[in-house]
Design a protein around this motif. Structure first.
Motif, PDB file in Angstrom:
ATOM      1  N   ARG A  97      46.302  45.062   9.012  1.00 12.23           N
ATOM      2  CA  ARG A  97      45.367  45.327  10.109  1.00 12.23           C
ATOM      3  C   ARG A  97      46.068  45.270  11.461  1.00 12.23           C
ATOM      4  O   ARG A  97      45.404  45.202  12.510  1.00 12.23           O
ATOM      5  N   SER A  98      47.385  45.298  11.447  1.00 10.47           N
ATOM      6  CA  SER A  98      48.161  45.166  12.679  1.00 10.47           C
ATOM      7  C   SER A  98      48.943  46.440  12.951  1.00 10.47           C
ATOM      8  O   SER A  98      49.425  47.100  12.026  1.00 10.47           O
ATOM      9  N   LEU A  99      49.062  46.773  14.224  1.00 11.09           N
ATOM     10  CA  LEU A  99      49.751  47.989  14.653  1.00 11.09           C
ATOM     11  C   LEU A  99      50.924  47.620  15.552  1.00 11.09           C
ATOM     12  O   LEU A  99      50.885  46.627  16.285  1.00 11.09           O
ATOM     13  N   GLN A 159      43.367  51.851  16.935  1.00  5.82           N
ATOM     14  CA  GLN A 159      42.688  50.696  16.341  1.00  5.82           C
ATOM     15  C   GLN A 159      41.207  50.983  16.107  1.00  5.82           C
ATOM     16  O   GLN A 159      40.671  50.693  15.036  1.00  5.82           O
ATOM     17  N   LEU A 160      40.516  51.563  17.083  1.00  9.70           N
ATOM     18  CA  LEU A 160      39.099  51.849  16.920  1.00  9.70           C
ATOM     19  C   LEU A 160      38.859  52.926  15.869  1.00  9.70           C
ATOM     20  O   LEU A 160      37.866  52.882  15.142  1.00  9.70           O
ATOM     21  N   ASP A 161      39.768  53.872  15.754  1.00  7.90           N
ATOM     22  CA  ASP A 161      39.675  54.853  14.665  1.00  7.90           C
ATOM     23  C   ASP A 161      39.757  54.145  13.314  1.00  7.90           C
ATOM     24  O   ASP A 161      39.004  54.458  12.378  1.00  7.90           O
ATOM     25  N   ASP A 162      40.687  53.183  13.201  1.00  8.41           N
ATOM     26  CA  ASP A 162      40.839  52.449  11.951  1.00  8.41           C
ATOM     27  C   ASP A 162      39.609  51.599  11.653  1.00  8.41           C
ATOM     28  O   ASP A 162      39.126  51.550  10.503  1.00  8.41           O
ATOM     29  N   GLY A 212      34.609  50.887   8.128  1.00  2.62           N
ATOM     30  CA  GLY A 212      33.174  50.657   8.028  1.00  2.62           C
ATOM     31  C   GLY A 212      32.698  49.414   8.741  1.00  2.62           C
ATOM     32  O   GLY A 212      31.647  48.868   8.392  1.00  2.62           O
ATOM     33  N   GLU A 213      33.437  48.958   9.753  1.00  2.00           N
ATOM     34  CA  GLU A 213      33.045  47.780  10.522  1.00  2.00           C
ATOM     35  C   GLU A 213      32.354  48.240  11.803  1.00  2.00           C
ATOM     36  O   GLU A 213      32.991  48.869  12.659  1.00  2.00           O
ATOM     37  N   PRO A 214      31.059  47.950  11.972  1.00  2.00           N
ATOM     38  CA  PRO A 214      30.333  48.523  13.103  1.00  2.00           C
ATOM     39  C   PRO A 214      30.616  47.885  14.450  1.00  2.00           C
ATOM     40  O   PRO A 214      30.213  48.425  15.482  1.00  2.00           O
ATOM     41  N   LEU A 215      31.326  46.742  14.460  1.00  2.00           N
ATOM     42  CA  LEU A 215      31.596  46.034  15.701  1.00  2.00           C
ATOM     43  C   LEU A 215      33.079  45.736  15.843  1.00  2.00           C
ATOM     44  O   LEU A 215      33.799  45.577  14.846  1.00  2.00           O
TER      45      LEU A 215
END
Length: 411
Positions: free
Chosen positions: A45-47, A101-104, A109-112
């Motif tokens: 989950r890291s870029l 990050q927001l694309d990922d 499927g995380e809405p927040l």
């Protein structure tokens, strides 16, 4: 400059932390501090941003769930460890990291998405609104009296080692039971109970090592407080300071008993609370709130990644049926009109072509989402526009929560 972005590899963690240290002027300086975050970081989950083979920027997220009004725990990306080297600022690196990050997060499927900001002025342009506030206080305990509710004598207060594994697990279980009761609190994944008791010597600023007191009734844990003490004195005598790191209590009696312990510690005349809810019960137990040195600051910054799913995930304090015209230039899939229909039992939120009742940006939705700052207050600042007369008061009332939202800790 062309910067490449890709998911971090576990073998690159050392470089990842080196960039963070350079970007944050020494944060995570010691191996102990880095190890705290290694136990909870998820490389998948890291870029990392790269320029000519060198890492120049970082961004990560945790797979959290955050409590929303109504008590549901909604999946949320806990954005963390965002940095850009000083040599590469104002060159689009941060924007590229936030975009990817927001694309990922949407794909997961995380809405927040939520974060705590080292510089709060940065994230509004990416659609984050300040959804919670944190109250701090510096109480003159030589002049302020505490009047806790009766019943504290039935509790046993016991000093323990905060790093004892059994103590950690008991405190973590009590915290978990409290999470559904207040919007903004995070469901913690395994490993966070150790982060809670992280206590590097270089960050103590002359204070003692971390201490912990438990409040128990018939062996059942009813609350705990973690704190340190900084010794001080002048010609008139001792003037030590109690530095409170965390207090959790199941009821007002336990809260009062724990605060009574902290107020009455020998050789101290100051009690510093660094992060409490703005509606905390102790505010109504003190004799003189003016001598409590109260201040407010931003807490959790929140962004709706999926407007429809996010608004449908919470309940509403009053019946609401309104069309919201949402502006979101950074996440264009949220742009447009959404019909929100809901109340105390639940809600739906779907796209519509109907005429709007309110117009606002996704940032304002994030600010009001947890039931703290009101849409009426945002409208007074010119950030929400009423299209249908009366709609603003109706929707603002529905968004309100019974208790103030609060994030107990950073991440």
């Amino acid at each position: 400059m062309t910067t490449g972005l890709r998911v971090l590899r576990r073998a690159e963690l050392d470089t990842f932390f080196e960039v963070l240290v350079a970007a944050f002027a020494g944060a995570l300086e010691t191996p102990e501090e880095q190890e705290k975050w290694r136990t909870v970081i998820d490389p998948d989950r890291s870029l990392a941003a790269w320029d000519d083979g060198a890492m120049v920027g970082t961004a990560g997220s945790y797979g959290f769930r955050v409590t929303v009004p109504g008590g549901a725990a909604v999946p949320a990306a806990g954005v963390t460890m965002v940095s850009v080297l000083p040599t590469h600022r104002r060159r689009g690196v941060l924007t590229s990291l936030m975009r990817r990050q927001l694309d990922d997060v949407r794909a997961w499927g995380e809405p927040l998405a939520v974060l705590t900001a080292s510089e709060p002025g940065i994230y509004g342009r990416f659609g984050y609104g300040v959804a919670t506030e944190q109250l701090s206080a510096r109480v003159d305990t030589s002049r302020v009296r505490l009047s806790p509710p009766p019943g504290g004598d039935a509790l046993r207060l016991r000093l323990v080692d905060p790093r004892d594994e059994g103590v950690r697990q008991r405190c973590a279980a009590l915290y978990a039971a409290r999470v559904p009761l207040r919007p903004g609190m995070l469901v913690r994944s395994p490993g966070w109970e150790r982060a809670d008791t992280h206590d590097p010597e270089r960050l103590r600023a002359g204070a003692s090592a971390l201490r912990c007191v438990l409040a128990e009734r018939d062996g059942e844990l009813r609350g705990y407080a973690r704190y340190a003490v900084r010794a001080d004195a002048d010609s008139t005598g001792p003037k030590g300071e109690v530095l409170v790191r965390a207090v959790e209590a199941c009821d007002p009696v336990a809260l009062g008993a724990l605060l009574g312990h902290l107020f009455d510690l020998d050789l101290t005349t100051w009690l510093t609370l660094g992060n409490r809810p703005v509606d905390d019960g102790w505010l109504h137990m003190v004799s003189d709130v003016r001598r409590c040195g109260i201040a407010l600051r931003d807490g959790l910054h929140l962004r709706l990644v999926d407007v429809g799913a996010a608004l449908a995930a919470r309940t509403y304090a009053a019946p609401v049926d309104a069309v919201l015209e949402v502006a979101d230039g950074f996440c264009p899939w949220n742009e447009g009109r959404w019909r929100l229909v809901g109340g105390p039992a639940g809600a739906t939120c779907v796209r519509t072509d109907d005429a709007p009742d309110l117009a606002l940006s996704v940032r304002e939705l994030g600010t009001a989402y947890l039931g703290g700052p009101t849409l009426l207050a945002l409208a007074a600042a010119g950030r929400v526009r009423e299209v249908r007369a009366g709609a603003l008061a109706e929707v603002s009332r529905a968004f309100r929560g019974d208790v103030a939202p609060w994030l107990p800790h950073s991440f």
